[in-house]
Enzyme design. Structure first.
Site, PDB file in Angstrom:
ATOM      1  N   TYR A 154       0.843  -1.209   0.000  1.00 36.86           N
ATOM      2  CA  TYR A 154       0.000   0.000   0.000  1.00 36.86           C
ATOM      3  C   TYR A 154       0.881   1.264   0.000  1.00 36.86           C
ATOM      4  O   TYR A 154       0.632   2.204  -0.768  1.00 36.86           O
ATOM      5  CB  TYR A 154      -0.892  -0.057   1.237  1.00 36.86           C
ATOM      6  CG  TYR A 154      -1.898   1.052   1.381  1.00 36.86           C
ATOM      7  CD1 TYR A 154      -3.064   1.077   0.617  1.00 36.86           C
ATOM      8  CD2 TYR A 154      -1.712   2.066   2.325  1.00 36.86           C
ATOM      9  CE1 TYR A 154      -4.012   2.085   0.790  1.00 36.86           C
ATOM     10  CE2 TYR A 154      -2.653   3.067   2.506  1.00 36.86           C
ATOM     11  CZ  TYR A 154      -3.809   3.071   1.735  1.00 36.86           C
ATOM     12  OH  TYR A 154      -4.739   4.068   1.907  1.00 36.86           O
ATOM     13  N   LYS A 158       0.984   4.121  -2.897  1.00 36.53           N
ATOM     14  CA  LYS A 158       0.635   5.526  -2.609  1.00 36.53           C
ATOM     15  C   LYS A 158       1.854   6.444  -2.793  1.00 36.53           C
ATOM     16  O   LYS A 158       1.713   7.578  -3.241  1.00 36.53           O
ATOM     17  CB  LYS A 158       0.069   5.654  -1.192  1.00 36.53           C
ATOM     18  CG  LYS A 158      -1.253   4.918  -0.970  1.00 36.53           C
ATOM     19  CD  LYS A 158      -2.389   5.449  -1.852  1.00 36.53           C
ATOM     20  CE  LYS A 158      -3.747   4.947  -1.376  1.00 36.53           C
ATOM     21  NZ  LYS A 158      -4.865   5.417  -2.199  1.00 36.53           N
TER      22      LYS A 158
HETATM   23  P1  NAP Z   1     -13.406   2.096   1.602  1.00 39.23           P
HETATM   24  O1  NAP Z   1     -14.494   2.514   2.512  1.00 39.23           O
HETATM   25  O2  NAP Z   1     -12.876   0.719   1.703  1.00 39.23           O
HETATM   26  O3  NAP Z   1     -13.866   2.404   0.101  1.00 39.23           O
HETATM   27  C1  NAP Z   1     -13.043   2.054  -0.976  1.00 39.23           C
HETATM   28  C2  NAP Z   1     -13.760   2.341  -2.263  1.00 39.23           C
HETATM   29  O4  NAP Z   1     -12.917   1.919  -3.348  1.00 39.23           O
HETATM   30  C3  NAP Z   1     -15.069   1.624  -2.359  1.00 39.23           C
HETATM   31  O5  NAP Z   1     -16.026   2.498  -2.907  1.00 39.23           O
HETATM   32  C4  NAP Z   1     -14.767   0.499  -3.344  1.00 39.23           C
HETATM   33  O6  NAP Z   1     -15.945   0.232  -4.071  1.00 39.23           O
HETATM   34  C5  NAP Z   1     -13.708   1.143  -4.230  1.00 39.23           C
HETATM   35  N1  NAP Z   1     -12.889   0.185  -4.970  1.00 39.23           N
HETATM   36  C6  NAP Z   1     -12.060  -0.777  -4.504  1.00 39.23           C
HETATM   37  N2  NAP Z   1     -11.495  -1.447  -5.519  1.00 39.23           N
HETATM   38  C7  NAP Z   1     -11.966  -0.891  -6.668  1.00 39.23           C
HETATM   39  C8  NAP Z   1     -11.763  -1.129  -8.042  1.00 39.23           C
HETATM   40  N3  NAP Z   1     -10.931  -2.103  -8.471  1.00 39.23           N
HETATM   41  N4  NAP Z   1     -12.408  -0.356  -8.936  1.00 39.23           N
HETATM   42  C9  NAP Z   1     -13.235   0.623  -8.527  1.00 39.23           C
HETATM   43  N5  NAP Z   1     -13.486   0.908  -7.243  1.00 39.23           N
HETATM   44  C10 NAP Z   1     -12.853   0.142  -6.320  1.00 39.23           C
HETATM   45  O7  NAP Z   1     -12.137   3.042   1.755  1.00 39.23           O
HETATM   46  P2  NAP Z   1     -11.976   4.597   2.128  1.00 39.23           P
HETATM   47  O8  NAP Z   1     -11.441   4.644   3.484  1.00 39.23           O
HETATM   48  O9  NAP Z   1     -13.187   5.354   1.775  1.00 39.23           O
HETATM   49  O10 NAP Z   1     -10.775   4.956   1.132  1.00 39.23           O
HETATM   50  C11 NAP Z   1     -10.893   5.774  -0.006  1.00 39.23           C
HETATM   51  C12 NAP Z   1      -9.499   6.172  -0.462  1.00 39.23           C
HETATM   52  O11 NAP Z   1      -8.845   6.879   0.583  1.00 39.23           O
HETATM   53  C13 NAP Z   1      -8.594   4.994  -0.810  1.00 39.23           C
HETATM   54  O12 NAP Z   1      -7.792   5.314  -1.919  1.00 39.23           O
HETATM   55  C14 NAP Z   1      -7.739   4.843   0.426  1.00 39.23           C
HETATM   56  O13 NAP Z   1      -6.499   4.239   0.132  1.00 39.23           O
HETATM   57  C15 NAP Z   1      -7.584   6.291   0.836  1.00 39.23           C
HETATM   58  N6  NAP Z   1      -7.224   6.463   2.238  1.00 39.23           N
HETATM   59  C16 NAP Z   1      -8.075   6.080   3.236  1.00 39.23           C
HETATM   60  C17 NAP Z   1      -7.682   6.268   4.544  1.00 39.23           C
HETATM   61  C18 NAP Z   1      -8.548   5.896   5.702  1.00 39.23           C
HETATM   62  O14 NAP Z   1      -8.096   6.016   6.845  1.00 39.23           O
HETATM   63  N7  NAP Z   1      -9.773   5.469   5.508  1.00 39.23           N
HETATM   64  C19 NAP Z   1      -6.428   6.825   4.830  1.00 39.23           C
HETATM   65  C20 NAP Z   1      -5.599   7.188   3.792  1.00 39.23           C
HETATM   66  C21 NAP Z   1      -6.009   7.008   2.501  1.00 39.23           C
HETATM   67  P3  NAP Z   1     -16.374  -1.190  -4.662  1.00 39.23           P
HETATM   68  O15 NAP Z   1     -15.817  -2.224  -3.750  1.00 39.23           O
HETATM   69  O16 NAP Z   1     -17.840  -1.133  -4.738  1.00 39.23           O
HETATM   70  O17 NAP Z   1     -15.778  -1.186  -6.039  1.00 39.23           O
END
Ligand code: NAP
Length: 246
Positions: A154, A158
């Site tokens: 990851y 990133k």
């Molecule tokens: P989440 O709740 O797990 O949501 C992830 C989203 O990505 C879901 O809508 C999922 O939808 C989609 N996804 C996964 N694989 C995919 C694919 N192959 N094609 C299209 N869509 C896909 O995660 P989140 O926390 O909201 O994270 C959103 C972003 O923020 C990510 O890039 C994550 O790395 C980043 N981020 C999150 C955090 C945190 O603490 N939460 C921190 C740093 C960065 P489907 O499964 O329906 O496709």
């Protein structure tokens, strides 16, 4: 309504940060194509979004499918004659220690978090360059700046996304296309809900603001980077992490 008449595409919009980004851009007047693999989930939250509903268009898209990335972008431009904002938010984790991390675990995370963003940027840039305007916003992570034990895949994805952001900013700046990344810290979503409570409590102690962020607090930064107030900002990785990465 600072984004009135603009068209945005958001990946990973079925829940969490992606959903908050879609709602925030739609609230500013943009027409938002909300994409994810699970379109049922996108449909069900859109139904709950009241007056924003007409500006939210659910669309199936797996960002690891290169042809689908091209097709969805081309269809948007064919239908609306523009694509102003691309938000690469889709992301997954498959955590594990480096010595036991298998190839599938590494490749899956690179393919979604890095290659997916590349496919989308390449497809969107063709149209944005022609229009001589566009905003590309990549959702990166604190892990991409600092590294993280158990997240070599990851963090590598990133970190590379940050470098991709800067390269695209340098390449497309003269054509009026701005490209930035946001590096969230710990945000309360399904992605972090699965972490053990003891780990979450430990992390909280390291965050100067002493709490996890909300999806809306990341969506606010996206809104800023998509709007007129950030017109002289490109190639940046903005931390939104409660001060964690200092
Ligand atoms: P989440 O709740 O797990 O949501 C992830 C989203 O990505 C879901 O809508 C999922 O939808 C989609 N996804 C996964 N694989 C995919 C694919 N192959 N094609 C299209 N869509 C896909 O995660 P989140 O926390 O909201 O994270 C959103 C972003 O923020 C990510 O890039 C994550 O790395 C980043 N981020 C999150 C955090 C945190 O603490 N939460 C921190 C740093 C960065 P489907 O499964 O329906 O496709």
């Amino acid at each position: 309504m600072m984004l009135k008449d603009q068209v945005a595409l958001v990946t990973g919009a079925s829940r969490g940060i992606g959903r908050a980004i879609c709602e925030s851009l739609a609230r500013e007047g943009a027409l938002v194509v909300a994409t994810a693999r699970n379109t049922d989930a996108v449909h069900s939250w859109i139904v709950e979004s009241g007056e924003l509903q007409p500006r939210l268009i659910p669309t199936a898209l797996d960002v690891t499918d290169r042809a689908a990335c091209d097709r969805v972008v081309d269809e948007i431009v064919a239908k609306h004659q523009r694509l102003d904002i691309l938000v690469n938010n889709a992301g997954i984790t498959k955590d594990g220690l480096i010595m036991s991390m298998d190839d599938e675990q590494f490749d899956a995370v690179i393919n979604t978090n890095l290659k997916g963003a590349f496919y989308m940027i390449r497809a969107a840039a063709r149209h944005m360059v022609r229009a001589r305007r566009g905003r590309i916003i990549n959702i990166s992570s604190f892990s991409g700046l600092a590294g993280n034990a158990g997240q070599a895949n990851y963090a590598a994805a990133k970190g590379a996304l940050n470098a991709l952001t800067k390269s695209v900013a340098k390449e497309l700046g003269k054509r009026g296309v701005l490209c930035n990344a946001i590096a969230p810290g710990f945000i309360k979503t399904d992605m972090t809900d699965v972490l053990p409570e003891s780990l979450k409590e430990g992390v909280k102690q390291l965050i100067p603001l002493q709490r996890f962020g909300s999806p809306a607090e990341i969506a606010g930064v996206v809104r800023f980077l998509a709007g007129p107030d950030s017109s002289y900002i490109t190639g940046q990785v903005l931390s939104a992490d409660g001060g964690l990465h200092m």
